[in-house]
Design an enzyme around this catalytic site. Structure first.
Site, short mmCIF file in Angstrom:
data_model
loop_
_atom_site.label_atom_id
_atom_site.label_comp_id
_atom_site.label_asym_id
_atom_site.label_seq_id
_atom_site.Cartn_x
_atom_site.Cartn_y
_atom_site.Cartn_z
N TYR A 256 -1.41 -1.54 10.35
CA TYR A 256 -1.50 -1.85 8.92
C TYR A 256 -0.28 -1.32 8.16
O TYR A 256 0.31 -2.02 7.33
CB TYR A 256 -2.79 -1.21 8.39
CG TYR A 256 -3.06 -1.32 6.91
CD1 TYR A 256 -3.71 -2.42 6.38
CD2 TYR A 256 -2.72 -0.28 6.04
CE1 TYR A 256 -4.01 -2.49 5.02
CE2 TYR A 256 -3.02 -0.34 4.69
CZ TYR A 256 -3.65 -1.45 4.18
OH TYR A 256 -3.95 -1.51 2.84
N SER B 281 0.86 -1.19 0.00
CA SER B 281 0.00 0.00 0.00
C SER B 281 0.89 1.23 0.00
O SER B 281 2.00 1.21 0.56
CB SER B 281 -0.89 0.02 1.25
OG SER B 281 -1.50 1.30 1.39
P1 NAD Z 1 -11.53 -5.70 0.72
O1 NAD Z 1 -11.67 -5.62 2.20
O2 NAD Z 1 -12.57 -5.09 -0.14
O3 NAD Z 1 -11.36 -7.24 0.29
C1 NAD Z 1 -10.45 -8.06 0.95
C2 NAD Z 1 -10.75 -9.50 0.67
O4 NAD Z 1 -9.80 -10.28 1.42
C3 NAD Z 1 -12.14 -9.93 1.14
O5 NAD Z 1 -12.76 -10.72 0.14
C4 NAD Z 1 -11.86 -10.72 2.40
O6 NAD Z 1 -12.82 -11.74 2.67
C5 NAD Z 1 -10.48 -11.29 2.10
N1 NAD Z 1 -9.76 -11.67 3.32
C6 NAD Z 1 -9.63 -10.95 4.46
N2 NAD Z 1 -8.94 -11.63 5.38
C7 NAD Z 1 -8.64 -12.83 4.83
C8 NAD Z 1 -7.95 -13.98 5.29
N3 NAD Z 1 -7.46 -14.06 6.53
N4 NAD Z 1 -7.81 -15.03 4.44
C9 NAD Z 1 -8.33 -14.97 3.19
N5 NAD Z 1 -8.99 -13.92 2.70
C10 NAD Z 1 -9.16 -12.86 3.51
O7 NAD Z 1 -10.06 -5.14 0.41
P2 NAD Z 1 -9.50 -4.27 -0.83
O8 NAD Z 1 -9.82 -2.86 -0.56
O9 NAD Z 1 -9.91 -4.90 -2.10
O10 NAD Z 1 -7.94 -4.47 -0.60
C11 NAD Z 1 -7.25 -5.55 -1.21
C12 NAD Z 1 -5.76 -5.40 -0.99
O11 NAD Z 1 -5.33 -4.13 -1.44
C13 NAD Z 1 -5.30 -5.50 0.45
O12 NAD Z 1 -4.02 -6.10 0.50
C14 NAD Z 1 -5.20 -4.05 0.87
O13 NAD Z 1 -4.32 -3.88 1.97
C15 NAD Z 1 -4.66 -3.45 -0.40
N6 NAD Z 1 -4.91 -2.02 -0.55
C16 NAD Z 1 -6.16 -1.53 -0.57
C17 NAD Z 1 -6.34 -0.16 -0.72
C18 NAD Z 1 -7.71 0.43 -0.78
O14 NAD Z 1 -7.82 1.66 -0.60
N7 NAD Z 1 -8.76 -0.33 -1.06
C19 NAD Z 1 -5.24 0.69 -0.83
C20 NAD Z 1 -3.97 0.13 -0.80
C21 NAD Z 1 -3.81 -1.23 -0.65
C1 4PL Z 2 -4.02 6.49 0.95
O1 4PL Z 2 -4.20 1.01 1.84
O2 4PL Z 2 -3.48 3.71 0.62
C2 4PL Z 2 -6.45 4.86 3.19
C3 4PL Z 2 -6.76 2.35 3.67
N1 4PL Z 2 -5.74 5.80 2.51
O3 4PL Z 2 -5.98 1.28 3.16
C4 4PL Z 2 -5.04 1.74 2.33
C5 4PL Z 2 -4.76 5.43 1.68
C6 4PL Z 2 -6.14 3.54 3.05
C7 4PL Z 2 -4.44 4.10 1.48
C8 4PL Z 2 -5.15 3.15 2.22
#
Ligand code: NAD
Ligand code: 4PL
Length: 244
Positions: free
Chosen positions: A150, A137
């Site tokens: 996180y 992230s």
């Molecule tokens: P989300 O919460 O919408 O989806 C996450 C998925 O992971 C869900 O389907 C959940 O059931 C699954 N999950 C959670 N814990 C689990 C476990 N222990 N075992 C198996 N599956 C599990 O998340 P997202 O927003 O799509 O984020 C996905 C990835 O992207 C993550 O690694 C998150 O840290 C990263 N990320 C997200 C953002 C954002 O703003 N959405 C930004 C930067 C990074």
């Molecule tokens: C900029 O990875 O990248 C909030 C929550 N804001 O999870 C993230 C920023 C969130 C991010 C993320």
């Protein structure tokens, strides 16, 4: 069809960024294991794709992770690609994080990446081919508030990515990380992060909301055969928020 005949495991792919990655790899010819703790959601995504396999798995459980990889090998005979996307995205003020919550985030977001990587490794080594992409992230770059556990877990993911790239390069296995910025997903929309979109947009070079489909192509490049010379890298995909 850049991913023709390739087998990919995408964790956390029942929704959000993981589902977008699974759809993208599938559209380029891969057979994808939709691996998620939400088995029902995983089954729905798998049913919408050709030749996909849904597996219910908690990626912080060693036994369940090994069973997931066994299921992939049993169905497809190999694993070419691992995308470590499953994570918990919390919103907790720093002094409200108790030790149990700290450990919960570390166990899913960091331990899970270790467990899946270790489990696919013998198969990739024996095939002399592999692509591992870890979803980090941009909070690791920005030090974003209300996510200290996180942020630390994602820093661990970046460090592990670099170390594993060093260990596995000689086997034809690349290991890279992709760092999305704030992205519209089922998870962020349903959490206090939903309030941050306008502010974060004001910091971005490109003034619109990031979508899961903005992240998937960067992952698909790193999982492709032609990315063979890219390893140990961190690719930030955040509309120019951090300009890292
Ligand atoms: P989300 O919460 O919408 O989806 C996450 C998925 O992971 C869900 O389907 C959940 O059931 C699954 N999950 C959670 N814990 C689990 C476990 N222990 N075992 C198996 N599956 C599990 O998340 P997202 O927003 O799509 O984020 C996905 C990835 O992207 C993550 O690694 C998150 O840290 C990263 N990320 C997200 C953002 C954002 O703003 N959405 C930004 C930067 C990074
Ligand atoms: C900029 O990875 O990248 C909030 C929550 N804001 O999870 C993230 C920023 C969130 C991010 C993320």
């Amino acid at each position: 069809m850049k991913h023709k005949n390739r087998i990919a495991i995408v964790t956390g792919s029942a929704q959000g960024i993981g589902a977008a990655i699974a759809r993208k790899l599938s559209s380029e010819g891969a057979s994808v294991v939709i691996a998620d703790i939400n088995g029902e959601g995983a089954a729905e995504v798998a049913a919408s794709l050709p030749d996909a396999l849904a597996v219910t798995v908690d990626t912080s459980s060693e036994d369940q992770v090994n069973a997931m990889v066994d299921a992939c090998i049993g169905r497809f005979g190999k694993v070419d690609i691992l995308v470590n996307n499953a994570a918990i995205v919390p919103f907790t003020e720093w002094d409200d994080i108790d030790f149990a919550e700290w450990r919960r985030i570390m166990s899913v977001n960091l331990d899970g990446v270790f467990l899946t990587s270790r489990s696919v490794y013998p198969h990739m080594r024996d095939a002399a081919y592999g692509r591992i992409v870890n979803i980090a992230s941009n909070v690791f770059v920005a030090g974003t508030p209300n996510l200290a556990h996180y942020v630390a877990s994602k820093g661990g993911v970046v460090g592990f990515t670099r170390a594993l790239a060093t260990e596995l390069g000689k086997y034809g296995i690349t290991v890279n990380a992709v760092a999305p910025g704030l992205t519209e997903t089922e998870g962020t929309i349903a959490s206090p992060h939903a309030e941050a979109f306008d502010f974060v947009q004001s910091l971005q070079a490109i003034p619109r909301r990031g979508l899961a489909t903005d992240i998937a192509p960067a992952v698909a490049f790193l999982t492709s055969e032609e990315a063979a010379w890219v390893t140990g890298s961190l690719l930030v995909v955040d509309g120019g928020h951090t300009r890292h």
